[in-house]
Design a protein around this motif. Sequence first.
Motif, PDB file in Angstrom:
ATOM      1  N   GLY A 130      36.844  35.785  34.047  1.00 58.95           N
ATOM      2  CA  GLY A 130      36.343  35.802  35.419  1.00 58.95           C
ATOM      3  C   GLY A 130      36.429  34.429  36.062  1.00 58.95           C
ATOM      4  O   GLY A 130      36.796  34.307  37.242  1.00 58.95           O
ATOM      5  N   THR A 131      36.126  33.393  35.285  1.00 60.46           N
ATOM      6  CA  THR A 131      36.243  32.032  35.817  1.00 60.46           C
ATOM      7  C   THR A 131      37.698  31.704  36.137  1.00 60.46           C
ATOM      8  O   THR A 131      37.992  31.115  37.187  1.00 60.46           O
ATOM      9  CB  THR A 131      35.690  31.018  34.801  1.00 60.46           C
ATOM     10  N   TRP A 132      38.604  32.072  35.242  1.00 67.12           N
ATOM     11  CA  TRP A 132      40.027  31.855  35.492  1.00 67.12           C
ATOM     12  C   TRP A 132      40.470  32.554  36.774  1.00 67.12           C
ATOM     13  O   TRP A 132      41.206  31.985  37.593  1.00 67.12           O
ATOM     14  CB  TRP A 132      40.853  32.381  34.320  1.00 67.12           C
ATOM     15  N   LEU A 133      40.039  33.784  36.942  1.00 66.32           N
ATOM     16  CA  LEU A 133      40.453  34.550  38.120  1.00 66.32           C
ATOM     17  C   LEU A 133      39.944  33.880  39.394  1.00 66.32           C
ATOM     18  O   LEU A 133      40.672  33.788  40.399  1.00 66.32           O
ATOM     19  CB  LEU A 133      39.925  35.973  38.009  1.00 66.32           C
ATOM     20  N   GLN A 134      38.716  33.403  39.375  1.00 64.90           N
ATOM     21  CA  GLN A 134      38.172  32.717  40.551  1.00 64.90           C
ATOM     22  C   GLN A 134      38.954  31.444  40.858  1.00 64.90           C
ATOM     23  O   GLN A 134      39.223  31.122  42.015  1.00 64.90           O
ATOM     24  CB  GLN A 134      36.699  32.385  40.302  1.00 64.90           C
ATOM     25  N   VAL A 135      39.360  30.721  39.808  1.00 64.60           N
ATOM     26  CA  VAL A 135      40.099  29.476  40.008  1.00 64.60           C
ATOM     27  C   VAL A 135      41.462  29.744  40.634  1.00 64.60           C
ATOM     28  O   VAL A 135      41.867  29.076  41.597  1.00 64.60           O
ATOM     29  CB  VAL A 135      40.246  28.714  38.670  1.00 64.60           C
ATOM     30  N   ILE A 136      42.198  30.714  40.113  1.00 56.02           N
ATOM     31  CA  ILE A 136      43.548  30.939  40.644  1.00 56.02           C
ATOM     32  C   ILE A 136      43.500  31.599  42.020  1.00 56.02           C
ATOM     33  O   ILE A 136      44.392  31.388  42.852  1.00 56.02           O
ATOM     34  CB  ILE A 136      44.416  31.757  39.669  1.00 56.02           C
ATOM     35  N   VAL A 137      42.456  32.373  42.295  1.00 57.76           N
ATOM     36  CA  VAL A 137      42.305  32.949  43.634  1.00 57.76           C
ATOM     37  C   VAL A 137      41.942  31.867  44.639  1.00 57.76           C
ATOM     38  O   VAL A 137      42.472  31.826  45.762  1.00 57.76           O
ATOM     39  CB  VAL A 137      41.250  34.075  43.624  1.00 57.76           C
ATOM     40  N   ASP A 138      41.062  30.958  44.253  1.00 56.71           N
ATOM     41  CA  ASP A 138      40.693  29.853  45.147  1.00 56.71           C
ATOM     42  C   ASP A 138      41.899  28.974  45.460  1.00 56.71           C
ATOM     43  O   ASP A 138      41.987  28.385  46.551  1.00 56.71           O
ATOM     44  CB  ASP A 138      39.583  29.003  44.517  1.00 56.71           C
ATOM     45  N   ALA A 139      42.824  28.872  44.508  1.00 57.95           N
ATOM     46  CA  ALA A 139      44.024  28.065  44.742  1.00 57.95           C
ATOM     47  C   ALA A 139      45.007  28.761  45.673  1.00 57.95           C
ATOM     48  O   ALA A 139      45.931  28.123  46.183  1.00 57.95           O
ATOM     49  CB  ALA A 139      44.708  27.739  43.411  1.00 57.95           C
ATOM     50  N   GLY A 140      44.833  30.048  45.915  1.00 61.90           N
ATOM     51  CA  GLY A 140      45.725  30.814  46.795  1.00 61.90           C
ATOM     52  C   GLY A 140      45.811  32.240  46.326  1.00 61.90           C
ATOM     53  O   GLY A 140      46.351  32.500  45.238  1.00 61.90           O
ATOM     54  N   VAL A 141      45.276  33.167  47.104  1.00 65.06           N
ATOM     55  CA  VAL A 141      45.197  34.548  46.637  1.00 65.06           C
ATOM     56  C   VAL A 141      46.580  35.179  46.480  1.00 65.06           C
ATOM     57  O   VAL A 141      46.807  35.986  45.580  1.00 65.06           O
ATOM     58  CB  VAL A 141      44.302  35.383  47.580  1.00 65.06           C
ATOM     59  N   SER A 142      47.538  34.813  47.348  1.00 68.68           N
ATOM     60  CA  SER A 142      48.881  35.371  47.210  1.00 68.68           C
ATOM     61  C   SER A 142      49.535  34.869  45.927  1.00 68.68           C
ATOM     62  O   SER A 142      50.226  35.626  45.218  1.00 68.68           O
ATOM     63  CB  SER A 142      49.738  35.005  48.422  1.00 68.68           C
ATOM     64  N   GLY A 143      49.328  33.587  45.618  1.00 70.73           N
ATOM     65  CA  GLY A 143      49.860  33.051  44.368  1.00 70.73           C
ATOM     66  C   GLY A 143      49.195  33.690  43.168  1.00 70.73           C
ATOM     67  O   GLY A 143      49.851  33.953  42.144  1.00 70.73           O
ATOM     68  N   ALA A 144      47.897  33.963  43.256  1.00 68.07           N
ATOM     69  CA  ALA A 144      47.194  34.629  42.170  1.00 68.07           C
ATOM     70  C   ALA A 144      47.752  36.023  41.940  1.00 68.07           C
ATOM     71  O   ALA A 144      47.958  36.453  40.791  1.00 68.07           O
ATOM     72  CB  ALA A 144      45.701  34.699  42.475  1.00 68.07           C
ATOM     73  N   ALA A 145      48.028  36.743  43.025  1.00 67.73           N
ATOM     74  CA  ALA A 145      48.601  38.084  42.901  1.00 67.73           C
ATOM     75  C   ALA A 145      49.992  38.018  42.276  1.00 67.73           C
ATOM     76  O   ALA A 145      50.340  38.846  41.424  1.00 67.73           O
ATOM     77  CB  ALA A 145      48.661  38.757  44.266  1.00 67.73           C
ATOM     78  N   SER A 146      50.799  37.041  42.685  1.00 66.79           N
ATOM     79  CA  SER A 146      52.141  36.881  42.102  1.00 66.79           C
ATOM     80  C   SER A 146      52.057  36.570  40.618  1.00 66.79           C
ATOM     81  O   SER A 146      52.856  37.062  39.813  1.00 66.79           O
ATOM     82  CB  SER A 146      52.905  35.775  42.832  1.00 66.79           C
ATOM     83  N   THR A 147      51.075  35.757  40.231  1.00 67.38           N
ATOM     84  CA  THR A 147      50.900  35.422  38.816  1.00 67.38           C
ATOM     85  C   THR A 147      50.548  36.654  38.007  1.00 67.38           C
ATOM     86  O   THR A 147      51.150  36.921  36.956  1.00 67.38           O
ATOM     87  CB  THR A 147      49.801  34.355  38.664  1.00 67.38           C
ATOM     88  N   LEU A 148      49.583  37.443  38.467  1.00 65.82           N
ATOM     89  CA  LEU A 148      49.209  38.654  37.742  1.00 65.82           C
ATOM     90  C   LEU A 148      50.347  39.660  37.705  1.00 65.82           C
ATOM     91  O   LEU A 148      50.510  40.387  36.719  1.00 65.82           O
ATOM     92  CB  LEU A 148      47.968  39.285  38.373  1.00 65.82           C
ATOM     93  N   ALA A 149      51.139  39.706  38.770  1.00 63.31           N
ATOM     94  CA  ALA A 149      52.262  40.651  38.810  1.00 63.31           C
ATOM     95  C   ALA A 149      53.297  40.336  37.753  1.00 63.31           C
ATOM     96  O   ALA A 149      54.024  41.226  37.295  1.00 63.31           O
ATOM     97  CB  ALA A 149      52.900  40.645  40.203  1.00 63.31           C
ATOM     98  N   GLU A 150      53.392  39.078  37.339  1.00 64.88           N
ATOM     99  CA  GLU A 150      54.375  38.670  36.332  1.00 64.88           C
ATOM    100  C   GLU A 150      53.853  38.816  34.910  1.00 64.88           C
ATOM    101  O   GLU A 150      54.609  38.692  33.957  1.00 64.88           O
ATOM    102  CB  GLU A 150      54.785  37.211  36.569  1.00 64.88           C
ATOM    103  N   MET A 151      52.558  39.070  34.766  1.00 61.96           N
ATOM    104  CA  MET A 151      51.960  39.154  33.440  1.00 61.96           C
ATOM    105  C   MET A 151      52.013  40.576  32.892  1.00 61.96           C
ATOM    106  O   MET A 151      52.263  41.533  33.619  1.00 61.96           O
ATOM    107  CB  MET A 151      50.508  38.650  33.479  1.00 61.96           C
ATOM    108  N   ASP A 152      51.740  40.678  31.611  1.00 61.11           N
ATOM    109  CA  ASP A 152      51.748  41.970  30.937  1.00 61.11           C
ATOM    110  C   ASP A 152      50.690  42.887  31.543  1.00 61.11           C
ATOM    111  O   ASP A 152      49.519  42.486  31.712  1.00 61.11           O
ATOM    112  CB  ASP A 152      51.479  41.764  29.443  1.00 61.11           C
ATOM    113  N   VAL A 153      51.074  44.109  31.864  1.00 60.49           N
ATOM    114  CA  VAL A 153      50.165  45.066  32.498  1.00 60.49           C
ATOM    115  C   VAL A 153      48.959  45.340  31.609  1.00 60.49           C
ATOM    116  O   VAL A 153      47.818  45.407  32.082  1.00 60.49           O
ATOM    117  CB  VAL A 153      50.909  46.375  32.826  1.00 60.49           C
ATOM    118  N   ASP A 154      49.179  45.521  30.317  1.00 56.73           N
ATOM    119  CA  ASP A 154      48.075  45.835  29.406  1.00 56.73           C
ATOM    120  C   ASP A 154      47.052  44.703  29.374  1.00 56.73           C
ATOM    121  O   ASP A 154      45.841  44.951  29.338  1.00 56.73           O
ATOM    122  CB  ASP A 154      48.610  46.094  28.001  1.00 56.73           C
ATOM    123  N   LEU A 155      47.538  43.449  29.376  1.00 55.38           N
ATOM    124  CA  LEU A 155      46.625  42.307  29.374  1.00 55.38           C
ATOM    125  C   LEU A 155      45.800  42.279  30.653  1.00 55.38           C
ATOM    126  O   LEU A 155      44.573  42.125  30.619  1.00 55.38           O
ATOM    127  CB  LEU A 155      47.410  41.001  29.223  1.00 55.38           C
TER     128      LEU A 155
END
Length: 553
Positions: free
Chosen positions: A81-106
Amino acid sequence: MGDQSPGRLLERLLATPHLAHLVRQWQPEVLHRVIQYCGLEDCGELVALATPGQLARVFDLDLWHPTAPGLDERFDADRFGTWLQVIVDAGVSGAASTLAEMDVDLVAAALVQHVRVFACAAIAPFVTLDGDLVSPDQSTGNRLRREVGGYVVSAKRSEAWDAVTAVLVALAEAHGRRFSQVMRECCRLSNSRPETDGLDDLLTTGEQALFDLALDREARRDAQGYMAPAQARAFLQVSRRIDLRAEGMPPRDQMTRAYFTAIESHPSLERDGNSPELPNETVEPAPEAVADAAAAVIDLLQDAGVIASGPRALIEGSTGSSPRLARVTARLQFARDHDADAYAMRSAELAYLANVIVAGSTIQSRAVAADEATKAAVAVCNLGLENWPVHWLSRDARRGPPAAAGGTQLPEDFLIHHDLVRVFQVGWAVLHEEVCMYSAGALVGLLTSVRCADGYVRAALETLRVVLTRHWRQGTPWDARDAFDAIALIDAPSWAALLGLIDQLPTLHAAVAASLAGTTRQVDPTAYEFISENAQIQDVHAFIQRLPAIFRV
């Protein structure tokens, strides 16, 4: 050396030219060390420059923690949860792009630690034939909830709610296909229910997902040279039982064979090659400029102690006229000078042993640090060389120079033809038997004779005797550690010394030398050294023999 504070280091890193290019060249371990040093919450700008591949591997390092030192690691939902808040605060579009590139199961397994997800149609209220209004899902009524892209998201934890919903909205808008995959998996995990009859102890779907993630992570870390705690504990336990009176050397144990087979069959993981477009970089920088910036960053990280300052020797020799690590130092030096392949293999084995100690052992009831583990592995190997059974040597080696006092004299080329793992096992068996078990057994005998006028102390000592006897017979006397406080009531230095000796990784506390010298000194739990030679074991035995006088038996 300049200001090494985390805030100053981060400020200077962010001011480095071409930082985006440099961060993408970092190994995930380096990025993780910087985050640990500077604090995750303050590293949003730095994290935003990393690739999804780097972050996925940093997650392997940062999101899993043992419930206690030496135990299996578990997924840390709060840290995610802390990681998610950090990457969203850095830019929500970038956070979405990062999650989109990661493993779906993770992504899905991590998200459902914070929210439950349902298809809107599955929980839409309906009217029965009797005219009653029924809501299929009553569990979300009093919780935070939001509809996103045809799904209802309901909070299980509120701390990261804003970050979770923001990134899901951005994922739905910019990465619709991946959003659908993630949400379908979240729905599947959210709909799991425990067995109602109580006859089976089965994992829920969400628990099974985390278990599968742990297995996948373990496989990745095996390929990177890490050791699972359960495997490490098993290896150390097997090593304690090595029979030094056996006719020949034991074969390489199954865990070690599997480890090195996995390393050989998995090539080193390459840096992530699917990096997103670099921000603030319209022209590819000149290689010379990047090299200069990289050198400056290395200097910064070394100055702060985040990474080692320059290459380190395989082992560091001791100072003084009789170096404690003379045996292992000399034979590794010989291997390095005469057989590069053998030396490379011994280096890999030493790294393996250090990983085993980190994953499977504790020191003073705490986790063993990486630098401590390396020093401990070398010390145990030196002890193993000194106690290598003579009948395991070849006839030619037996006809070599006479043995020095207190140990077996081995040929200089010993580590060209013998691996460090078995050498370590010999030392580990000696350490367990001659230090840990010897000290515990002597203490059990002593406690049966102690007479104390104070009823409270007498009861505490009797409790220690009973508990220590049980664990000593099981071969794990360190499990009686919590009862050792009774000894501190009699003599604090002896208490500190015995805690070091009767441990999974026995150490020689400074109180031992002070007791033998008849001096007094302040008890400092960190004042210890690793046991690497028989002379230290003799000091241990001499100290144990003095305990009756200290306890006034």
